[in-house]
Design a protein around this motif. Structure first.
Motif, PDB file in Angstrom:
ATOM      1  N   ASP A 108      21.196   2.827  -1.711  1.00 18.82           N
ATOM      2  CA  ASP A 108      20.587   4.034  -1.162  1.00 18.82           C
ATOM      3  C   ASP A 108      19.073   3.910  -1.313  1.00 18.82           C
ATOM      4  N   VAL A 109      18.381   3.645  -0.214  1.00 16.01           N
ATOM      5  CA  VAL A 109      16.931   3.440  -0.257  1.00 16.01           C
ATOM      6  C   VAL A 109      16.162   4.685   0.181  1.00 16.01           C
ATOM      7  N   SER A 110      16.794   5.847   0.109  1.00 18.61           N
ATOM      8  CA  SER A 110      16.135   7.080   0.559  1.00 18.61           C
ATOM      9  C   SER A 110      14.901   7.411  -0.260  1.00 18.61           C
ATOM     10  N   PHE A 111      14.814   6.895  -1.490  1.00 18.65           N
ATOM     11  CA  PHE A 111      13.605   7.048  -2.306  1.00 18.65           C
ATOM     12  C   PHE A 111      12.361   6.642  -1.521  1.00 18.65           C
ATOM     13  N   ASN A 112      12.478   5.548  -0.782  1.00 19.89           N
ATOM     14  CA  ASN A 112      11.329   5.026  -0.043  1.00 19.89           C
ATOM     15  C   ASN A 112      10.926   5.939   1.112  1.00 19.89           C
ATOM     16  N   TYR A 113      11.899   6.527   1.777  1.00 18.04           N
ATOM     17  CA  TYR A 113      11.563   7.427   2.881  1.00 18.04           C
ATOM     18  C   TYR A 113      10.959   8.728   2.372  1.00 18.04           C
ATOM     19  N   ALA A 114      11.403   9.145   1.187  1.00 15.40           N
ATOM     20  CA  ALA A 114      10.797  10.334   0.582  1.00 15.40           C
ATOM     21  C   ALA A 114       9.331  10.061   0.235  1.00 15.40           C
ATOM     22  N   LYS A 115       9.050   8.872  -0.301  1.00 17.83           N
ATOM     23  CA  LYS A 115       7.671   8.512  -0.635  1.00 17.83           C
ATOM     24  C   LYS A 115       6.827   8.385   0.632  1.00 17.83           C
ATOM     25  N   ALA A 116       7.419   7.856   1.704  1.00 14.25           N
ATOM     26  CA  ALA A 116       6.671   7.710   2.957  1.00 14.25           C
ATOM     27  C   ALA A 116       6.215   9.067   3.478  1.00 14.25           C
ATOM     28  N   ARG A 117       7.071  10.079   3.334  1.00 12.44           N
ATOM     29  CA  ARG A 117       6.707  11.413   3.814  1.00 12.44           C
ATOM     30  C   ARG A 117       5.595  12.053   2.990  1.00 12.44           C
ATOM     31  N   GLU A 118       5.376  11.548   1.782  1.00  7.65           N
ATOM     32  CA  GLU A 118       4.326  12.100   0.926  1.00  7.65           C
ATOM     33  C   GLU A 118       2.933  11.573   1.276  1.00  7.65           C
ATOM     34  N   ILE A 119       2.861  10.489   2.040  1.00  2.00           N
ATOM     35  CA  ILE A 119       1.572   9.880   2.369  1.00  2.00           C
ATOM     36  C   ILE A 119       0.970  10.598   3.573  1.00  2.00           C
ATOM     37  N   PRO A 120      -0.213  11.210   3.430  1.00  2.00           N
ATOM     38  CA  PRO A 120      -0.852  11.851   4.597  1.00  2.00           C
ATOM     39  C   PRO A 120      -1.094  10.822   5.699  1.00  2.00           C
ATOM     40  N   SER A 121      -0.784  11.192   6.910  1.00  2.05           N
ATOM     41  CA  SER A 121      -0.877  10.261   8.031  1.00  2.05           C
ATOM     42  C   SER A 121      -2.315  10.068   8.494  1.00  2.05           C
ATOM     43  N   PHE A 122      -2.488   9.156   9.430  1.00  2.77           N
ATOM     44  CA  PHE A 122      -3.794   8.882  10.028  1.00  2.77           C
ATOM     45  C   PHE A 122      -4.372  10.157  10.634  1.00  2.77           C
ATOM     46  N   VAL A 123      -5.661  10.401  10.374  1.00  2.00           N
ATOM     47  CA  VAL A 123      -6.347  11.573  10.922  1.00  2.00           C
ATOM     48  C   VAL A 123      -7.213  11.110  12.092  1.00  2.00           C
TER      49      VAL A 123
END
Length: 262
Positions: A108-123
């Motif tokens: 279960d690699v959902s940890f990584n997708y949760a962390k990805a959502r925490e990174i503010p995207s390109f502005v």
């Protein structure tokens, strides 16, 4: 000599089980010339263990799906050739240790997708529309290295900060996502500072940059040969230290912040 006549029987040990537990099981399986570990896993499914669970997609080293640990080292099964092993060597295949087991070799690699959502995207830069962005080729090339990532999460798996310390997962994004922050921080068109977002500060305070002790284990297992440590994590650490301790950098940030509020 034909590939068929050069076939031999290999000894495989495969971890089988689920979230409640499991163990290694032994198999003898045919190997032909030019095959990779994923070929052997598929042959085992076809001939001996049809219920063996494994995640895969492209079989070309570009989807990152078939990550596992082969003889204790995080690797892509589709990119690990059987020719690298001695014929009498036992090949052990286990699921990625850092993530919870779903079943057999699937984690279960959902940890990584949760962390990805925490990174503010390109502005996006103000006043420019898509298609109007202009960058020097040097800057394009620098960012392009990090965009080669196939999200296999082998770097996340091998990073001992989370591999050996489950309690760090809540405070540490891991090398893949610190690399993403570094990429955005060095992007010449990212307008995050103009919105008050300091990626260097958030890397330290929100995503655990200080936990990384640059052992380079993440770089060593990257199948795309991205120099995660040298080109992303170390420069991000250096810029973060400059921001916090260099008096001129500190003063400049204070002046810019004051100008924004005037």
């Amino acid at each position: 000599m034909s590939a068929q006549s050069d076939a031999y029987k290999a000894h495989f040990r495969i971890w089988r089980g689920d979230a409640d537990g499991g163990g290694l099981e032994d198999f003898r399986v045919e190997v032909n010339d030019g095959e990779v570990v994923l070929d052997i896993i598929h042959r085992l499914q076809a001939t001996q263990v049809p219920d063996l669970a494994v995640r895969w997609n492209c079989k070309a080293g570009k989807c990152g799906s078939c990550s596992a640990e082969i003889n204790g080292r995080p690797k892509l099964m589709c990119m690990t050739r059987m020719s690298v092993f001695e014929r009498d060597e036992t090949v052990t295949v286990t699921p990625m240790r850092t993530f919870p087991v779903v079943r057999d070799l699937v984690t279960d690699v959902s940890f990584n997708y949760a962390k990805a959502r925490e990174i503010p995207s390109f502005v996006p830069p103000p006043g420019l529309e898509p298609g109007e962005y202009r960058m020097r080729q040097e800057d394009v090339g620098r960012s392009q290295e990090f965009r080669k990532c196939i999200e296999c999460f082998l770097c996340q798996d091998t990073c001992h900060v989370v591999r050996d310390h489950e309690e760090n997962k809540s405070a540490f994004a891991g090398p893949r996502f610190l690399m993403r922050i570094a990429e955005l921080d060095m992007h010449p068109l990212d307008a995050a500072p103009e919105t008050g977002l300091d990626r260097k500060r958030t890397a330290q305070e929100n995503h655990g940059l200080g936990h990384c002790n640059i052992t380079k284990c993440c770089t060593e297992v990257c199948p795309e040969h991205i120099r995660i440590t040298d080109n992303a994590l170390i420069p991000l650490k250096e810029r973060s230290v400059d921001r916090k301790y260099d008096p001129l950098v500190w003063l400049g940030s204070k002046i810019r912040r004051r100008n924004r509020t005037d």
